[in-house]
Design a protein around this motif. Structure first.
Motif, PDB file in Angstrom:
ATOM      1  N   ALA A  36       0.795  -1.236   0.000  1.00 58.92           N
ATOM      2  CA  ALA A  36       0.000   0.000   0.000  1.00 58.92           C
ATOM      3  C   ALA A  36       0.829   1.289   0.000  1.00 58.92           C
ATOM      4  N   LYS A  37       2.141   1.187  -0.042  1.00 57.34           N
ATOM      5  CA  LYS A  37       2.964   2.380   0.171  1.00 57.34           C
ATOM      6  C   LYS A  37       2.647   3.519  -0.801  1.00 57.34           C
ATOM      7  N   ALA A  38       2.518   3.225  -2.082  1.00 59.23           N
ATOM      8  CA  ALA A  38       2.281   4.288  -3.064  1.00 59.23           C
ATOM      9  C   ALA A  38       0.944   4.980  -2.805  1.00 59.23           C
ATOM     10  N   PHE A  39      -0.091   4.195  -2.478  1.00 56.05           N
ATOM     11  CA  PHE A  39      -1.403   4.782  -2.235  1.00 56.05           C
ATOM     12  C   PHE A  39      -1.422   5.553  -0.921  1.00 56.05           C
ATOM     13  N   ARG A  40      -0.693   5.066   0.075  1.00 54.91           N
ATOM     14  CA  ARG A  40      -0.626   5.789   1.343  1.00 54.91           C
ATOM     15  C   ARG A  40       0.125   7.111   1.162  1.00 54.91           C
ATOM     16  N   ARG A  41       1.228   7.075   0.446  1.00 50.52           N
ATOM     17  CA  ARG A  41       2.011   8.295   0.242  1.00 50.52           C
ATOM     18  C   ARG A  41       1.232   9.336  -0.556  1.00 50.52           C
ATOM     19  N   SER A  42       0.435   8.876  -1.501  1.00 49.87           N
ATOM     20  CA  SER A  42      -0.292   9.799  -2.370  1.00 49.87           C
ATOM     21  C   SER A  42      -1.615  10.262  -1.763  1.00 49.87           C
ATOM     22  N   HIS A  43      -2.070   9.583  -0.685  1.00 47.57           N
ATOM     23  CA  HIS A  43      -3.375   9.900  -0.071  1.00 47.57           C
ATOM     24  C   HIS A  43      -4.490   9.824  -1.121  1.00 47.57           C
ATOM     25  N   LEU A  44      -4.403   8.813  -1.980  1.00 47.26           N
ATOM     26  CA  LEU A  44      -5.293   8.749  -3.131  1.00 47.26           C
ATOM     27  C   LEU A  44      -6.772   8.735  -2.767  1.00 47.26           C
ATOM     28  N   TRP A  45      -7.133   8.032  -1.712  1.00 45.20           N
ATOM     29  CA  TRP A  45      -8.548   7.912  -1.361  1.00 45.20           C
ATOM     30  C   TRP A  45      -8.966   8.880  -0.257  1.00 45.20           C
ATOM     31  N   ASP A  46      -8.063   9.732   0.197  1.00 41.53           N
ATOM     32  CA  ASP A  46      -8.342  10.637   1.309  1.00 41.53           C
ATOM     33  C   ASP A  46      -9.032  11.905   0.793  1.00 41.53           C
TER      34      ASP A  46
END
Length: 235
Positions: free
Chosen positions: A159-169
């Protein structure tokens, strides 16, 4: 703007030099790769409404294209075979032409709200089998062709890329109106967009209507056909 050319001593030109910069691959990262679809991988695919497919032309030109439909739109034919419907688009056929020339593909499956992704590599063919296509119909409209992928490698990606990008936040969502519309961007980059705001708004509204019909009508009119200097239709 001039292109970037690194000094020769700063260019990594072979795998051995590259790997010296990183720690060894963790055993689990190697062991997780499978040659077939596990129960968990199949469950992930059935939940996914969206994927990206990477292809290459015969001369090595790379392309990545999105594919989306209701969750479960990718059919699991068996533990090593997937079928992806090809819905109406702009008829560039980049992905399909590439597969005909070079069958190697990479897939990235995404589920809204999930930070994990599923990666699949394999060999693809384009088919027009009516029995297969009939099972992929939406609103009684079957796709013209499907992409059938024979799986050679499958694994979950962290999940690192999605966590770093805050994609769903939602706190990190950007206002789409901060950039021009898709139609205006395309026209600005090609023939020139109309200066009249009302005419531009009509084109934007027509594109939105085209999206509503996209799953039914191939190359549904997006409104650009109303613009005299632009014969193309989207999507």
């Amino acid at each position: 703007m001039d292109g970037y050319t690194p000094k020769p001593e700063h260019r990594i030109a072979d795998e051995a030099s590259l790997r010296k910069l990183f720690a060894p691959t963790h055993d689990l990262a190697i062991q997780k790769c499978r040659a077939s679809l596990s129960e968990h991988a199949q469950a992930f695919i059935r939940r996914s409404p969206f994927l990206c497919i990477g292809t290459q032309s015969a001369d090595g030109r790379a392309d990545v294209s999105p594919r989306g439909d209701p969750a479960g739109f990718v059919q699991i034919l068996d533990e090593r075979t997937l079928a992806i419907p090809d819905r109406p688009g702009n008829n560039r056929l980049d992905t399909l032409v590439n597969i005909v020339a070079n069958p190697t593909v990479g897939l990235l499956f995404i589920i809204p709200g999930f930070d994990d992704t599923l990666r699949i590599n394999g060999q693809a063919i384009v088919v027009d089998d009516p029995d297969l296509l009939a099972g992929m119909a939406i609103q009684d409209k079957a796709p013209k062709v499907a992409i059938v992928v024979t799986v050679t490698e499958v694994f979950m990606h962290c999940a690192k890329a999605f966590r770093r990008s805050h994609l769903w936040d939602p706190d990190h969502f950007q206002d789409r109106s901060s950039m021009p519309s898709l139609v205006k961007i395309i026209l600005d980059d090609t023939t020139g967009a109309p200066e009249d705001a009302k005419e531009m708004r009509a084109l934007d509204e027509a594109l939105e209507q085209g999206y509503q019909n996209a799953c039914i009508d191939s190359c549904a009119p997006c409104g650009l056909h109303r613009w005299p200097a632009w014969p193309m239709r989207l999507p």
